[in-house]
Design a protein around this motif. Structure first.
Motif, PDB file in Angstrom:
ATOM      1  N   VAL A 183       0.860  -1.178   0.000  1.00 37.29           N
ATOM      2  CA  VAL A 183       0.000   0.000   0.000  1.00 37.29           C
ATOM      3  C   VAL A 183       0.894   1.224   0.000  1.00 37.29           C
ATOM      4  N   GLY A 184       0.776   2.038  -1.055  1.00 39.38           N
ATOM      5  CA  GLY A 184       1.609   3.222  -1.180  1.00 39.38           C
ATOM      6  C   GLY A 184       1.162   4.334  -0.257  1.00 39.38           C
ATOM      7  N   LEU A 185       1.959   5.401  -0.254  1.00 39.98           N
ATOM      8  CA  LEU A 185       1.651   6.534   0.632  1.00 39.98           C
ATOM      9  C   LEU A 185       0.306   7.156   0.285  1.00 39.98           C
ATOM     10  N   GLY A 186      -0.025   7.131  -1.005  1.00 39.40           N
ATOM     11  CA  GLY A 186      -1.297   7.716  -1.426  1.00 39.40           C
ATOM     12  C   GLY A 186      -2.468   6.768  -1.276  1.00 39.40           C
ATOM     13  N   GLY A 187      -2.245   5.578  -0.771  1.00 37.99           N
ATOM     14  CA  GLY A 187      -3.320   4.625  -0.552  1.00 37.99           C
ATOM     15  C   GLY A 187      -3.521   3.637  -1.691  1.00 37.99           C
ATOM     16  N   GLN A 188      -2.729   3.805  -2.792  1.00 36.52           N
ATOM     17  CA  GLN A 188      -2.881   2.852  -3.890  1.00 36.52           C
ATOM     18  C   GLN A 188      -2.363   1.471  -3.473  1.00 36.52           C
ATOM     19  N   VAL A 189      -3.098   0.445  -3.906  1.00 43.01           N
ATOM     20  CA  VAL A 189      -2.779  -0.922  -3.485  1.00 43.01           C
ATOM     21  C   VAL A 189      -2.214  -1.708  -4.668  1.00 43.01           C
ATOM     22  N   ASN A 190      -1.061  -2.306  -4.479  1.00 42.77           N
ATOM     23  CA  ASN A 190      -0.477  -3.224  -5.463  1.00 42.77           C
ATOM     24  C   ASN A 190      -0.523  -4.629  -4.890  1.00 42.77           C
ATOM     25  N   TRP A 191      -1.216  -5.492  -5.557  1.00 49.34           N
ATOM     26  CA  TRP A 191      -1.340  -6.863  -5.047  1.00 49.34           C
ATOM     27  C   TRP A 191      -0.149  -7.698  -5.473  1.00 49.34           C
ATOM     28  N   CYS A 192       0.307  -8.530  -4.571  1.00 48.10           N
ATOM     29  CA  CYS A 192       1.448  -9.407  -4.854  1.00 48.10           C
ATOM     30  C   CYS A 192       0.907 -10.773  -5.276  1.00 48.10           C
TER      31      CYS A 192
END
Lengths: 645, 308
Positions: free
Chosen positions: B164-173
Motif C-alpha cells: 500500500v503506497g503513501l497515497g493509498g494505492q494498493v499493489n497486489w502481490c
C-alpha cells in the motif's frame, strides 16, 4: 636487600653466566612450540602472510637475477617493487619478509612436482635448502617461534632488573605460558611478534634513561616495531607517560620572568602589598635521546625495510595509517552478544559493557595463579613507592638507584631520579588494554590486540613470585631448605600456567581459565571461541576421505591460501575442491564446513536449508565444546580415488 | 655398631615461629596463592576428563531414541552443545522444529544437560524421566503444551499480500508456489524461509520492507485461541551490521491493533504474546502491516501462532 644476585656481579660458575638462563629459556620456548605447532591449524591471516612472504622472497630472487645480469636497477623499478611488495601492503613487511626467507632456507622442497602451481611465485626447479622442517608451514612459522623465544629471554633480562634469577625465570615462563599468547606466538602472524618488539623497545628505552647507546638502539628497535605492526604507533605514548612521571618534579609553579604586579584595582582587599600573578612556568623535561631516536631512526628503518613505500612514501604512509585509523568494526562475541556495531550514546549500559572487554578478557584468559601473582606483585611495587629507600622492599632487587650527584641530561635523562618500575609496568599493561576499552576504538575483539601488555603483566607476576619466595625463605630455618625453596616455589607456581597452556593446545583461542570454567565455562559465558578458521585441521583427514564426487566443497572461513598451504604440507590433496566464499555458494557445494563463531550462525542455517538436514556429519570439539561442523549432502558416496602424495 | 638416636623433629627447628607471628597476613596470602596454584594445576589436569565423551553421547542418544515420540522436542543445556546433539539426533530435529517460534507447543521435552545447566525451554515442566550417562544428564520434561490453532508460517499460502503506497494505492502481490511476488519490486518477495535472527534459527515469513509503502500480509478466517504469539526480528548478521533502519510490524485483528514490534539492528528476536481470549473460538482476519524508515539492508522475519 634480598636477592643477592646483583647485576654486574662476576659469575662464579659457567651456568651463572648472564646469558645462559635466557638462552635456555629461549631454546625451551622455541622447542616447546616447534614440538606442538604441527597440531595448530593454519590461521586465516597467517595464510595470507605465507603468500605475501613468499612473494617478498620473490623480489629478492629478482634482485639477485638483476644483479647477475648487471642491471640491479631493474629490481627497484616501481612496477617490479609493486609486483612483489604490493601484496598485503596494509601491514608492514618485516615479519612477512622473515617468514619468506625462513621458508626459502628451511623447507623440504618437493616444489618441482605437482605442487609447483601452488606457489605464488614462479618455481624454476627444485630449491636447494637446509630442510629442517617436514612441512612448509613450519618453515614459515620458524621466525615467529624464534622471536617468541627471544621474547621470553627479554622478559627474563628485564625482570632481572627488579627481582632475583628464580623469580625472573618464573616471569619469563609466565609470559609465554598463557593459552592465548601461546596460540599467537607459534603462528606466522604479527601479534606475538609486536608484543616482543614492544618489549624490546621498552627495554631499550629503560636502559636509555642511563645510557645514550641504548637511546640510539631504541630508535632502531622502534623502526623494527613499526615494520612489524601498526600497534607500534602507540609505544612512544606509553613510554612518554612514564618519562613525564619520573621527571614530574621538573614541572613547578614558579613566578615566571614576566611576573607582573597586579594593578591595585585588581587586588581588592589585599592588604599589605600587592599579590603577584603566578604562572605555571612550563619547564618541560628535556626531550631525551630515546624519543628523538624513535622519531628519526624509527621511520628511517621502516622506510628502509618496506620497499612498497619507496616510490611514494608520503601517499602510501598515509594510506597505511588511514587503513587502520578508519578500520571497520569486526564481529566479536563477548558475554553472549555478538558485537559489531558501536553502541549509540543513548545505550550507556552497552557502552560500559563494551569498555570492560579487555579487562574481563584478561581476567578470564590469563591463568588465575598468574593473575594472583601479579596482584601480589602490584602490592609490592605500590608499597615500594611509599618507602623512603627503594632497597627497603626486600623482595626487589634495586639494581638501578639514582647515581649520587648525577645530573640529568638529554643523553642520560634518568640519571638523577628513581626509575619508578611500578609506574613503568602499570603504563605498559594498562595502556594497551585501555586503548581497546575506548568507545572510539573500532571493535576488534580478541586478546591478541592487547598482547603487548602480557610480557609486562608477567614481569609484575615475577615480582609477586619474588615476594612469595621471600616470605617462604624468611619462615624456614634450615639453610638447605632455604636454598631449595625459591626454585621449588617458582616451579610450583608456574606449573598451573604451563599445564593450562598445554591443555589448551591447539585451541588456545577458546580456552578460558579457572575463574571462567575452562573451555566449557567460556562457552557458557558467551565468550569468543575462535577466529581465523584455523580449527578445521583435525577434520581434514575425514573431509579428504569423504569428499564428494563433484569435489564441490564449501570451506567457509578457511581461506583459499590456507587450503593451498595444507596441500603443500601434504595434508590435503592438491586438487581438493573449493567453491569459494559467500552465502550463495553454500548451495553449490555437496560438502560444507562451518566454523562455529556466533556471527557465522547464518552459514550453518544455509546448510540446513540447502542440504535439508540439521544433522552435521562431523563435529570437531575440544573438551566437549564444538568448534567446527561439517555437513554432507545426503546420498552421495565418498569419492573413491587415491590421494596424491 | 653405632647407635642411632631418633626423636621427633621439632617444628621450631624448621619454622621461625616469631616471624610467623609477626607476619601472619603475609604468610596467609602467600599460602593462599600456593594453594590456588595446586588447585588450578589439578583442575587443568582433571577438567578434560570430566568433559562428556562420545560414549556418553551415544548412551544418552540411545535412551532418547528408545522413548522418542513424534512432536517431542530435544534440547541441550547449555545450548552450545547443540551441534554435538544434532550430530547424534539431527534426524529427529526437522528444520521446522529447529527454527521454532518458541517451545510452547511442545509437551514433552528431552534435555541433555551438563555442568548443572538447565535449558530455558523446559521451564514449567516436571521431570518425567531422568538418567545419568557419564558426564551427561538426560531428563524428559512434561508439561501442558499450547495447542496451536493456526500457524501463520505453515499456512503462508492462505495469505493475501499487498503493498500500500503513501497515497493509498494498493499493489497486489502474486502468489507463486514458493512465495508472493510483488510487481513493483519482484526481488522483495514474501516467503517462508529459515532465517538467522539474533544468531538463532527461525523459520519465518521473510520480507524486505519497502521504503515508501506498507507491506500488508492478511489472513482471513483465522481460528483464534486465547493468545496470539508473534515473534519478529531482522535477518542476517551482515545486513544488521550494514543497515540502520527500524522495521515496524503492526498486528491487527479484525481491524483493531493488538500491538507492534519494532525490529532494529540490536533488538534481536522479539517475542510478544497478545491476549485474544475475548475472541477465542472465533475466526477473524489477522493482518500484519510492515513499514520501515530506511529500507537499506533490512529483511524482516516474523512468525506467529494462534494458540488455545
Amino acid at each position: 636487600m634480598a636477592g643477592a644476585d646483583q647485576i654486574g656481579q662476576a659469575p662464579r660458575r659457567w651456568w651463572e653466566r648472564r646469558w645462559i638462563v635466557p638462552l635456555a629459556l629461549a631454546l625451551a620456548t622455541s622447542g616447546w612450540m616447534l614440538a606442538v605447532e604441527g597440531r595448530q591449524g593454519l590461521a586465516r591471516d597467517e595464510a595470507q602472510y605465507f603468500r605475501a612472504g613468499e612473494r617478498y622472497w620473490g623480489w629478492f630472487e629478482t634482485l639477485g637475477e638483476a644483479v647477475r645480469a648487471g642491471k640491479p636497477g631493474r629490481a627497484f623499478a616501481r612496477a617490479t617493487v609493486d609486483g612483489f611488495w604490493g601484496d598485503n601492503h596494509e601491514h608492514p613487511p618485516l615479519m612477512k619478509t622473515l617468514y619468506g626467507l625462513s621458508w626459502r632456507l628451511f623447507h623440504r622442497c618437493d616444489c618441482a612436482g605437482p605442487k609447483r602451481g601452488l606457489h605464488p611465485i614462479a618455481v624454476h626447479g627444485k630449491h636447494r635448502t637446509l630442510p629442517l622442517f617436514a612441512r612448509e608451514s613450519t618453515a614459515f612459522r620458524f621466525p615467529a617461534i624464534l622471536l617468541a623465544g627471544l621474547g621470553v629471554a627479554l622478559v627474563y633480562g628485564f625482570a632481572r632488573r627488579f627481582v632475583g634469577p628464580w623469580a625472573a625465570a618464573g616471569a619469563a615462563v609466565l609470559s609465554v605460558a598463557q593459552p592465548h599468547y601461546f596460540f599467537h606466538a607459534q603462528i606466522s602472524c604479527f601479534d606475538a611478534p609486536i608484543a616482543v618488539m614492544a618489549l624490546l623497545v621498552a627495554l631499550a628505552y629503560w636502559k636509555s634513561l642511563r645510557s645514550p647507546r641504548w637511546g640510539i638502539l631504541c630508535g632502531v628497535f622502534y623502526g623494527f616495531a613499526l615494520a612489524t605492526k601498526h600497534n607500534a604507533w602507540l609505544i612512544p605514548c606509553f613510554l612518554l607517560v612514564h618519562y613525564l612521571w619520573i621527571r614530574r618534579n621538573d614541572f613547578r609553579w614558579e613566578p615566571s620572568k614576566g611576573s607582573q604586579t597586579l594593578p591595585r584595582w585588581c587586588a581588592a582587599g589585599g592588604a599589605g602589598g600587592l599579590p603577584t600573578r603566578r604562572f605555571l612556568r612550563l619547564r618541560p623535561p628535556r626531550v631525551p635521546l630515546a624519543f628523538l631516536s624513535m622519531a628519526s631512526l624509527g621511520p628511517i628503518v621502516l622506510f628502509a625495510l618496506w620497499p612498497w613505500l619507496w616510490h611514494a612514501p608520503v601517499a602510501r604512509t598515509r594510506e597505511w595509517v588511514q587503513r587502520h585509523t578508519q578500520h571497520e568494526h569486526y564481529n566479536f562475541e563477548y558475554l553472549g552478544q555478538n558485537w559489531n556495531l558501536p553502541p549509540s550514546p543513548k545505550q550507556t549500559g552497552q557502552w560500559l559493557l563494551r569498555a570492560t572487554f579487555p579487562f574481563v578478557s584478561t581476567a578470564f584468559t590469563v591463568p588465575v595463579t598468574t593473575l594472583a601473582l601479579a596482584a601480589a606483585g602490584t602490592v609490592v611495587l605500590a608499597r615500594r613507592r611509599r618507602k623512603s629507600e627503594a632497597s627497603d622492599e626486600p623482595s626487589l632487587v634495586n639494581s638501578e638507584p639514582p647515581e649520587p650527584g648525577a645530573r640529568a641530561s638529554w643523553l642520560r635523562p634518568g640519571a638523577d631520579v628513581d626509575l619508578a618500575p611500578g609506574i613503568f609496568l602499570a603504563v605498559q599493561i594498562l595502556g594497551p588494554l585501555g586503548i581497546l576499552a575506548l568507545p572510539s576504538t573500532p571493535i576488534f575483539g580478541g586478546v591478541k590486540h592487547f598482547l603487548p601488555a602480557m610480557p609486562f603483566l608477567a614481569m609484575v607476576a615475577g615480582v609477586g613470585l619474588a615476594w612469595i619466595t621471600r616470605q617462604a625463605t624468611s619462615l624456614v630455618r634450615p639453610s638447605r631448605l632455604r636454598q631449595a625453596l625459591p626454585a621449588a616455589l617458582v616451579v610450583l607456581l608456574c606449573l598451573p600456567a604451563v599445564t593450562e597452556t598445554q591443555r589448551s593446545h591447539p585451541d588456545g583461542l577458546g580456552h578460558y581459565n579457572l575463574l571462567a570454567g575452562g573451555f566449557a565455562g567460556g562457552a557458557s559465558l558467551g565468550m569468543n571461541r575462535q577466529f581465523w578458521g584455523y580449527s578445521v585441521l583435525p577434520l581434514l583427514p575425514w573431509i579428504t576421505a569423504h569428499r564428494p564426487p563433484s569435489n564441490h566443497i564449501y570451506w567457509h572461513d578457511v581461506l583459499h591460501d590456507a587450503l593451498i598451504m595444507y596441500a603443500r604440507d601434504g595434508r590435503l590433496p592438491v586438487a581438493i575442491g573449493d567453491v569459494g566464499v559467500g552465502e550463495p555458494l553454500v548451495a553449490q557445494a555437496d560438502l560444507g564446513v562451518v566454523i562455529l563463531e556466533k556471527h557465522f550462525a547464518v552459514y550453518e542455517y544455509l546448510h540446513w536449508e540447502s542440504y535439508q538436514t540439521t544433522r552435521p556429519a562431523q563435529v570437531y570439539a575440544h573438551e566437549g565444546v564444538p568448534f567446527v561442523v561439517v555437513y554432507q549432502r545426503a546420498a552421495l558416496p565418498p569419492r573413491q580415488e587415491p590421494l596424491p602424495p | 655398631m653405632t647407635a642411632v638416636r631418633c626423636g621427633p623433629v621439632k617444628l621450631s627447628s624448621i619454622f621461625d615461629a616469631d616471624s610467623f607471628r609477626r607476619r601472619r597476613l603475609a604468610y596467609a596470602c602467600a599460602a593462599g596463592i600456593v594453594v590456588l596454584a595446586l588447585v588450578e594445576t589439578a583442575n587443568a589436569l582433571l577438567a578434560p576428563l570430566r568433559a562428556p565423551a562420545d560414549r556418553d553421547w551415544r548412551a544418552a542418544t540411545a535412551a532418547i531414541r528408545a522413548g522418542f515420540q513424534p512432536g517431542d522436542l530435544i534440547v541441550t543445556a547449555p545450548d552450545w552443545a547443540d551441534p554435538l546433539m544434532r550430530m547424534h539426533l539431527g534426524d529427529l530435529i526437522p528444520l521446522a522444529v529447529a527454527g521454532r517460534l518458541d517451545a510452547a507447543r511442545f509437551g514433552r521435552i528431552w534435555e541433555i544437560a551438563q555442568r548443572g545447566a538447565r535449558a530455558p525451554e523446559t521451564e514449567g515442566g516436571h521431570v518425567a524421566q531422568s538418567g545419568r550417562h557419564g558426564a551427561l544428564t538426560l531428563r524428559r520434561y512434561e508439561r501442558a503444551a499450547a495447542r496451536v490453532s493456526f500457524d501463520f508460517v505453515a499456512e503462508w499460502s492462505r495469505a493475501t499480500v499487498s503493498r500500500v503506497g503513501l497515497g493509498g494505492q494498493v499493489n497486489w502481490c502474486s502468489p507463486l508456489p514458493d512465495r508472493f511476488e510483488c510487481p513493483e519490486l519482484p526481488s522483495q518477495s514474501v516467503k517462508p524461509e529459515l532465517l538467522e535472527i539474533d544468531t538463532s534459527p527461525h523459520l519465518a515469513l521473510s520480507t524486505q520492507p519497502a521504503g515508501q509503502a506498507t507491506t500488508v500480509i492478511e489472513f482471513d478466517r483465522v481460528p483464534l485461541g486465547r493468545e496470539l504469539a508473534v515473534g519478529a526480528g531482522l535477518h542476517n548478521v551482515w545486513l544488521r551490521k550494514s543497515g540502520k533502519g527500524t522495521v515496524s510490524l503492526r498486528v491487527l485483528v479484525q481491524g483493531r491493533e493488538l500491538g507492534r514490534i519494532e525490529a532494529g539492528s540490536l533488538t534481536g528476536w522479539t517475542l510478544r504474546k497478545f491476549d485474544t481470549s475475548a475472541l477465542a473460538g472465533q475466526s477473524q482476519s489477522v493482518r500484519f502491516e510492515i513499514t520501515v524508515d530506511d529500507p537499506t539492508s533490512r529483511t524482516l522475519g516474523f512468525a506467529a501462532e494462534a494458540r488455545t
